[in-house]
Design a protein around this motif. Structure first.
Motif, mmCIF file in Angstrom:
data_model
loop_
_atom_site.group_PDB
_atom_site.id
_atom_site.type_symbol
_atom_site.label_atom_id
_atom_site.label_comp_id
_atom_site.label_asym_id
_atom_site.label_seq_id
_atom_site.Cartn_x
_atom_site.Cartn_y
_atom_site.Cartn_z
ATOM 1 N N ASN A 2 0.823 -1.204 0.000
ATOM 2 C CA ASN A 2 0.000 0.000 0.000
ATOM 3 C C ASN A 2 0.861 1.259 0.000
ATOM 4 O O ASN A 2 1.816 1.368 0.781
ATOM 5 C CB ASN A 2 -0.923 0.006 1.221
ATOM 6 N N ASN A 88 -8.315 3.801 -3.431
ATOM 7 C CA ASN A 88 -8.242 2.347 -3.539
ATOM 8 C C ASN A 88 -7.938 1.916 -4.979
ATOM 9 O O ASN A 88 -8.654 1.118 -5.576
ATOM 10 C CB ASN A 88 -9.537 1.701 -3.057
ATOM 11 N N SER A 90 -5.658 -0.086 -7.743
ATOM 12 C CA SER A 90 -4.811 -1.257 -7.844
ATOM 13 C C SER A 90 -3.995 -1.145 -9.125
ATOM 14 O O SER A 90 -4.555 -0.946 -10.207
ATOM 15 C CB SER A 90 -5.663 -2.531 -7.871
ATOM 16 N N GLN A 100 -1.196 -1.226 -4.243
ATOM 17 C CA GLN A 100 -2.411 -0.483 -3.917
ATOM 18 C C GLN A 100 -2.007 0.958 -3.632
ATOM 19 O O GLN A 100 -0.975 1.202 -2.995
ATOM 20 C CB GLN A 100 -3.110 -1.073 -2.695
#
Length: 297
Positions: A2, A88, A90, A100
């Motif tokens: 992330n 969010n 990807s 992410q």
């Protein structure tokens, strides 16, 4: 993994965006395929403090400084797909990896579609150019050529006399009207009719051979290539706008695209290719992305 932002493209615009986010202590990763648009040029000009420096040296120093920040990662690779939405996203890589991210910064640059004239591609960035501000000064004052691929050659034909004696080769690409011919005459631009056959390298420039066997020795030749965007742009659905050289991503003054959470900078979002513009637009994209991370979209 992330991240606050994934930056796609690690050349001047991408690194400039990354620097702003790194200094804001945001966690970022730059994904770069290692094919900068100006890799064919021996020297970069017009960028303060770096005038005449090889482009690869500027990029290497920028990367070295950027990677000193502990929240920055670098990934050599190709982005295959971007899905999701703001906060969010990807990002899938061609090698199977993925990230992410809350924000996406597009700095992937463009691909130049060069005229199909034999010999031209081999001399691109060496004796054949598209930006007078980047390469015109070094050519001297005699024997600058412009090869027309469309009426857009008017732009080069009227600009380049400020750098030196200029000849516009119409190359059967368009036929100037009386008003346009008068403009060329006023600027001192010589106009040559007929189609080009090939381009040969010379010790101090190029030799343009016409289909009727006329030969012109030139210190350099300028053309206006068509530009093509990364397929990721269409995949994301970013709104485009037309430039004289082809489509670019439409952005506002903050480098925001039509897709919330997605920013674009560098040649992908500006028709004028320049290290200076790329760095400035990249810095703005990084600042704008940080602003939305703080306060929301």
């Amino acid at each position: 993994m992330n991240f606050d932002a994934v930056i796609i493209g690690g050349s001047y615009a991408g690194m400039a965006a990354g620097l702003q986010l790194a200094r804001a202590r945001r966690k970022i990763v730059l994904v770069d395929v290692g094919q900068p648009r100006n890799r064919f040029a021996a020297h970069s000009h017009g960028f303060l403090t770096q005038d005449g420096t090889p482009p690869a040296e500027i990029a290497a120093e920028a990367r070295s400084q950027l990677m000193e920040y502990p929240t920055v990662e670098w990934r050599t690779g190709q982005v295959a797909a971007i899905t999701g939405q703001a906060d969010n996203f990807s990002v899938a890589l061609a090698d199977g990896g993925s990230y992410q991210a809350r924000r996406i910064i597009l700095a992937a640059g463009v691909t130049d579609e060069l005229p199909g004239l034999p010999g031209l591609a081999e001399l691109w960035g060496k004796h054949v150019f598209h930006c007078p501000y980047c390469h015109g000064y070094e050519l001297g004052k005699e024997g600058i050529g412009v090869l027309a691929t469309s009426e857009l050659a008017m732009h080069h034909g009227l600009m380049l006399p400020d750098w030196g004696a200029t000849t516009l080769f119409l190359n059967d690409a368009f036929a100037p009207n009386a008003e346009q011919l008068a403009q060329f005459k006023a600027r001192g631009t010589q106009v040559e009719y007929g189609a080009a056959a090939r381009l040969n390298e010379q010790a101090e420039g190029v030799e343009l051979v016409m289909q009727d066997d006329r030969v012109f020795s030139l210190v350099g030749l300028f053309v206006a290539p068509r530009i093509h965007l990364s397929p990721l742009i269409a995949q994301l659905g970013c709104e485009l706008e037309e430039s004289p050289m082809g489509s670019i991503v439409k952005t506002d003054a903050m480098q925001t695209t039509s897709i919330p959470g997605v920013f674009a900078c560098g040649d992908i979002a500006r028709a004028a290719g320049s290290v200076t513009f790329a760095v400035a637009d990249g810095a703005m994209a990084g600042l704008a992305a940080h602003r939305t991370l703080m306060f929301g979209i």
